[in-house]
Scaffold this motif. Structure first.
Motif, short mmCIF file in Angstrom:
data_model
loop_
_atom_site.label_atom_id
_atom_site.label_comp_id
_atom_site.label_asym_id
_atom_site.label_seq_id
_atom_site.Cartn_x
_atom_site.Cartn_y
_atom_site.Cartn_z
N ALA A 178 6.73 -0.11 -1.60
CA ALA A 178 7.36 -0.44 -2.88
C ALA A 178 8.01 0.81 -3.49
CB ALA A 178 6.33 -1.03 -3.84
N ASP A 179 7.35 1.97 -3.37
CA ASP A 179 7.93 3.21 -3.88
C ASP A 179 9.24 3.54 -3.17
OD1 ASP A 179 5.73 3.52 -5.56
OD2 ASP A 179 4.66 4.80 -4.12
N VAL A 180 9.24 3.39 -1.86
CA VAL A 180 10.45 3.67 -1.07
C VAL A 180 11.56 2.72 -1.48
CG1 VAL A 180 11.41 3.64 1.26
CG2 VAL A 180 9.16 4.66 0.85
N TYR A 181 11.21 1.46 -1.68
CA TYR A 181 12.20 0.47 -2.09
C TYR A 181 12.78 0.82 -3.46
CZ TYR A 181 14.30 -4.02 -3.22
OH TYR A 181 15.19 -5.00 -3.58
N CYS B 265 -8.52 -1.57 -4.04
CA CYS B 265 -7.46 -1.21 -3.09
C CYS B 265 -6.43 -0.29 -3.75
CB CYS B 265 -6.76 -2.46 -2.58
SG CYS B 265 -7.75 -3.47 -1.47
N ASP B 266 -6.03 -0.63 -4.95
CA ASP B 266 -5.05 0.18 -5.66
C ASP B 266 -5.55 1.60 -5.88
OD1 ASP B 266 -3.24 -1.91 -5.73
OD2 ASP B 266 -3.82 -2.54 -7.75
N ASP B 267 -6.83 1.76 -6.17
CA ASP B 267 -7.40 3.10 -6.33
C ASP B 267 -7.37 3.87 -5.02
OD1 ASP B 267 -7.88 2.83 -9.02
OD2 ASP B 267 -10.01 2.32 -8.78
N LEU B 268 -7.54 3.18 -3.91
CA LEU B 268 -7.52 3.86 -2.61
C LEU B 268 -6.14 4.42 -2.27
CD1 LEU B 268 -9.62 1.40 -0.42
CD2 LEU B 268 -10.32 3.64 -1.27
N ILE B 269 -5.09 3.75 -2.73
CA ILE B 269 -3.74 4.15 -2.34
C ILE B 269 -2.93 4.75 -3.49
CG2 ILE B 269 -3.62 2.51 -0.45
CD1 ILE B 269 -1.89 0.72 -2.28
N LYS B 270 -3.58 5.08 -4.59
CA LYS B 270 -2.84 5.49 -5.79
C LYS B 270 -2.01 6.76 -5.58
CE LYS B 270 -6.76 7.85 -7.80
NZ LYS B 270 -7.79 7.80 -8.79
N ASP B 271 -2.42 7.66 -4.71
CA ASP B 271 -1.67 8.89 -4.50
C ASP B 271 -0.82 8.88 -3.24
OD1 ASP B 271 -2.78 10.00 -6.81
OD2 ASP B 271 -4.54 10.71 -5.72
N PHE C 155 -1.33 -4.21 3.91
CA PHE C 155 -0.15 -4.34 4.76
C PHE C 155 1.08 -4.72 3.95
CE2 PHE C 155 -2.75 -4.98 8.78
CZ PHE C 155 -2.35 -3.77 9.34
N LYS C 156 0.87 -5.44 2.85
CA LYS C 156 2.00 -5.84 2.01
C LYS C 156 2.47 -4.70 1.12
CE LYS C 156 1.00 -10.74 1.70
NZ LYS C 156 0.58 -11.84 0.84
N VAL C 157 1.54 -4.00 0.47
CA VAL C 157 1.93 -3.01 -0.54
C VAL C 157 1.47 -1.60 -0.22
CG1 VAL C 157 1.93 -4.72 -2.39
CG2 VAL C 157 -0.12 -3.37 -1.97
N GLY C 158 0.73 -1.47 0.83
CA GLY C 158 0.02 -0.22 1.10
C GLY C 158 0.88 0.95 1.50
N PRO C 159 0.21 2.02 1.82
CA PRO C 159 0.91 3.25 2.16
C PRO C 159 1.74 3.10 3.43
CG PRO C 159 -1.45 3.47 2.52
CD PRO C 159 -1.22 2.14 1.90
#
Length: 101
Positions: free
Chosen positions: A92-95, A81-87, A39-43
Motif C-alpha cells: 500500500a505504501d508503494v502504491y 498484525c498491524d503492529d508487526l508490520i508498522k515499520d 499477503f494482502k497488505v503486508g510488507p
C-alpha cells in the motif's frame, strides 16, 4: 534465481506449511487469517523475511505454554498484525508513492 534456489524455497515452504498444520485448530485458523491479511497488505519482503516464521514460532511457544490463541495475540488480531508490520514498507505504501509521483 537458479533452479536449486527455487527447489530449496519450495522445500522450506512445505516444511513451514507442515508446521502450520501441526498447530491446534484455533491457532491454525488465526494463523491462516493472519497470513491472508499479511499477503494482502503486508510488507514487500514478506516471503523473503522471517515474519511468518516468527509468528509460527510465537504460536508454537503459546501452544507449549498451554495458552489460547487470543491470549497470545489479543482479541484484535488485525491490530496485532498491524503492529508487526508498522515499520516495514508495505504494498500500500508503494502504491501511494506511485500515485504521488
Amino acid at each position: 534465481m537458479s533452479i536449486q534456489d527455487i527447489i530449496e524455497g519450495k522445500k522450506q515452504w512445505r516444511a513451514h506449511v507442515a508446521r502450520v498444520k501441526a498447530l491446534p485448530p484455533d491457532y491454525r485458523i488465526v494463523y491462516q487469517e493472519m497470513q491472508r491479511y499479511l499477503f494482502k497488505v503486508g510488507p514487500i519482503d514478506l516471503l523473503d523475511g522471517d515474519l511468518l516464521r516468527g509468528i509460527l514460532d510465537f504460536f508454537e511457544e503459546g501452544v507449549a505454554a498451554g495458552k489460547g490463541v487470543l491470549e497470545v495475540t489479543g482479541t484484535d488480531v488485525a491490530a496485532f498484525c498491524d503492529d508487526l508490520i508498522k515499520d516495514s514498507p508495505t504494498h500500500a505504501d508503494v502504491y501511494q508513492e506511485s500515485l504521488s509521483q
